[in-house]
Motif scaffolding. Structure first.
Motif, PDB file in Angstrom:
ATOM      1  N   ALA A  21      35.280 -63.976 107.739  1.00  0.00           N
ATOM      2  CA  ALA A  21      34.614 -65.518 108.020  1.00  0.00           C
ATOM      3  C   ALA A  21      34.295 -65.388 106.235  1.00  0.00           C
ATOM      4  CB  ALA A  21      33.604 -64.699 108.221  1.00  0.00           C
ATOM      5  N   ALA A  22      34.004 -66.949 106.443  1.00  0.00           N
ATOM      6  CA  ALA A  22      33.709 -66.916 104.582  1.00  0.00           C
ATOM      7  C   ALA A  22      32.641 -67.892 104.439  1.00  0.00           C
ATOM      8  CB  ALA A  22      34.818 -67.760 103.340  1.00  0.00           C
ATOM      9  N   GLU A  28      28.119 -62.949 101.293  1.00  0.00           N
ATOM     10  CA  GLU A  28      29.422 -62.354 101.488  1.00  0.00           C
ATOM     11  C   GLU A  28      29.447 -61.152 101.102  1.00  0.00           C
ATOM     12  OE1 GLU A  28      33.618 -63.422 101.382  1.00  0.00           O
ATOM     13  OE2 GLU A  28      33.526 -65.687 102.034  1.00  0.00           O
ATOM     14  N   ALA A  29      28.692 -61.222  99.025  1.00  0.00           N
ATOM     15  CA  ALA A  29      28.589 -59.908  98.635  1.00  0.00           C
ATOM     16  C   ALA A  29      28.019 -58.840  99.050  1.00  0.00           C
ATOM     17  CB  ALA A  29      27.695 -60.661  97.388  1.00  0.00           C
ATOM     18  N   SER A  30      26.862 -59.486 100.026  1.00  0.00           N
ATOM     19  CA  SER A  30      25.692 -58.415 100.331  1.00  0.00           C
ATOM     20  C   SER A  30      26.498 -57.990 101.536  1.00  0.00           C
ATOM     21  CB  SER A  30      24.441 -59.213 100.829  1.00  0.00           C
ATOM     22  OG  SER A  30      24.926 -60.433 101.883  1.00  0.00           O
ATOM     23  N   PHE A  31      27.528 -58.310 102.525  1.00  0.00           N
ATOM     24  CA  PHE A  31      28.301 -58.098 103.347  1.00  0.00           C
ATOM     25  C   PHE A  31      29.536 -57.336 103.024  1.00  0.00           C
ATOM     26  CE2 PHE A  31      31.869 -57.356 106.346  1.00  0.00           C
ATOM     27  CZ  PHE A  31      31.363 -58.022 107.540  1.00  0.00           C
ATOM     28  N   ALA A  32      29.856 -56.978 102.052  1.00  0.00           N
ATOM     29  CA  ALA A  32      30.415 -56.348 101.270  1.00  0.00           C
ATOM     30  C   ALA A  32      29.841 -54.791 101.222  1.00  0.00           C
ATOM     31  CB  ALA A  32      31.580 -56.823 100.120  1.00  0.00           C
ATOM     32  N   ASP A  33      28.701 -55.130 100.766  1.00  0.00           N
ATOM     33  CA  ASP A  33      27.942 -54.048  99.818  1.00  0.00           C
ATOM     34  C   ASP A  33      28.052 -53.160 101.134  1.00  0.00           C
ATOM     35  OD1 ASP A  33      28.552 -55.031  97.324  1.00  0.00           O
ATOM     36  OD2 ASP A  33      26.258 -55.856  97.213  1.00  0.00           O
ATOM     37  N   PHE A  43      38.422 -51.234 105.576  1.00  0.00           N
ATOM     38  CA  PHE A  43      38.047 -52.332 105.406  1.00  0.00           C
ATOM     39  C   PHE A  43      39.027 -52.830 105.191  1.00  0.00           C
ATOM     40  CE2 PHE A  43      34.583 -55.172 102.437  1.00  0.00           C
ATOM     41  CZ  PHE A  43      34.047 -55.553 103.438  1.00  0.00           C
ATOM     42  N   ILE A  44      39.092 -54.420 105.586  1.00  0.00           N
ATOM     43  CA  ILE A  44      39.849 -55.331 105.473  1.00  0.00           C
ATOM     44  C   ILE A  44      39.240 -56.589 104.877  1.00  0.00           C
ATOM     45  CG2 ILE A  44      41.448 -57.226 105.880  1.00  0.00           C
ATOM     46  CD1 ILE A  44      42.703 -54.670 108.095  1.00  0.00           C
ATOM     47  N   ARG A  45      39.288 -56.945 103.829  1.00  0.00           N
ATOM     48  CA  ARG A  45      38.789 -58.208 103.464  1.00  0.00           C
ATOM     49  C   ARG A  45      39.420 -59.375 102.911  1.00  0.00           C
ATOM     50  NH1 ARG A  45      34.979 -60.793 100.988  1.00  0.00           N
ATOM     51  NH2 ARG A  45      35.020 -61.708  98.777  1.00  0.00           N
ATOM     52  N   THR A  46      38.098 -60.659 102.712  1.00  0.00           N
ATOM     53  CA  THR A  46      39.183 -61.968 103.073  1.00  0.00           C
ATOM     54  C   THR A  46      38.927 -62.167 101.905  1.00  0.00           C
ATOM     55  OG1 THR A  46      39.738 -62.275 105.388  1.00  0.00           O
ATOM     56  CG2 THR A  46      39.724 -64.355 104.049  1.00  0.00           C
ATOM     57  N   ARG A  73      34.969 -65.044  93.775  1.00  0.00           N
ATOM     58  CA  ARG A  73      35.694 -64.130  93.989  1.00  0.00           C
ATOM     59  C   ARG A  73      35.882 -62.385  93.888  1.00  0.00           C
ATOM     60  NH1 ARG A  73      36.564 -64.938  99.626  1.00  0.00           N
ATOM     61  NH2 ARG A  73      36.300 -67.281 100.584  1.00  0.00           N
ATOM     62  N   GLU A  74      36.405 -62.881  92.456  1.00  0.00           N
ATOM     63  CA  GLU A  74      36.965 -61.288  92.260  1.00  0.00           C
ATOM     64  C   GLU A  74      36.254 -60.300  92.196  1.00  0.00           C
ATOM     65  OE1 GLU A  74      39.068 -60.456  87.876  1.00  0.00           O
ATOM     66  OE2 GLU A  74      38.164 -62.620  88.571  1.00  0.00           O
ATOM     67  N   LYS A  75      34.938 -60.546  91.547  1.00  0.00           N
ATOM     68  CA  LYS A  75      33.727 -59.500  91.758  1.00  0.00           C
ATOM     69  C   LYS A  75      33.510 -58.752  92.876  1.00  0.00           C
ATOM     70  CE  LYS A  75      29.073 -59.021  90.146  1.00  0.00           C
ATOM     71  NZ  LYS A  75      27.649 -58.813  89.343  1.00  0.00           N
TER      72      LYS A  75
END
Length: 231
Positions: A21-22, A28-33, A43-46, A73-75
């Motif tokens: 999801a996007a 997205e940042a909090s989810f990835a963290d 972990f597969i990220r879109t 997105r880059e960060k």
């Protein structure tokens, strides 16, 4: 996705997490963290091919030149790819279509005039595209065998111009294939940063995913989908 505690607890008890999801930068940042804190095996990220900016031969090595809409997105992408102890993989899809969904709906649902269907911009820009079912197969392959820290551009290799899409939609709608260009400045005024991203011309093949993962996209092109009434 915004419930970091829930995400962390689920990620800690599963082998793999796939983020498809996007909803935007903050979530997205909090989810990835939260996922990275939990430390699943995979972990597969879109991400998205837009981060590479305009180009007629974009690959995973193409320098980043993201439009404002996705500059954040880059960060997050790099933080995920560099996570120690996790097999992190980044998928960068193009314009996703299929089953009547996605950005393609904007093409078919554009305003109509006596002259024809209004395009997004002047129509000369190419969109790198991928059918959602082909893309799903790419995620499965990435889950099974993508190397840690790898990036794969998820596109079919078919890169139609917006004019070609508009003409297919115009024909399907009974407008005789007639289209009307929109001034790019008017597109940005109407759609903001999203409009600016839609004006970026991109062509890519997705060759790396074919070579490394054995991916073989096979669905109908977006032009064919529109012409057949899929939208």
């Amino acid at each position: 996705m915004g419930d970091s505690g829930l995400v962390r607890s689920l990620a800690a008890t599963h082998q793999a997490v796939i983020n498809v999801a996007a909803p935007g930068a903050e979530v997205e940042a909090s989810f990835a963290d939260a996922v990275l804190d939990a430390g699943p095996e995979v972990f597969i990220r879109t991400g998205g091919v837009w981060v590479h900016g305009a180009g007629d031969a974009i690959t995973e090595e193409t320098p980043l030149d993201a439009p404002a809409l996705v500059a954040w997105r880059e960060k997050v992408d790099q933080r995920a790819l560099a996570a120690p102890g996790i097999r992190s993989v980044l998928i960068e899809p193009g314009i996703v279509y299929g089953h009547g969904g996605g950005i393609a709906r904007l093409v078919v649902g554009a305003s109509r005039t006596d002259e024809g269907l209004t395009l997004i911009g002047d129509g000369t820009q190419h969109w790198a595209t991928v059918h959602v079912d082909d893309l799903a197969e790419l995620y499965v392959l990435a889950l099974e065998k993508a190397p840690a820290g790898s990036t794969f551009i998820g596109v079919s290799g078919v890169n139609p111009t917006v004019r070609e899409l508009g003409e297919a939609a115009s024909s399907r709608l009974g407008l005789g294939g007639r289209v009307v260009a929109e001034d790019p400045a008017a597109t940005v005024a109407r759609l903001g940063d999203f409009g600016a991203a839609l004006l970026v011309s991109q062509q890519a093949t997705g060759e790396k995913a074919r070579r490394v993962l054995g991916w073989a996209p096979s669905r109908a092109s977006l032009v064919e989908e529109i012409a057949a009434g899929g939208y």
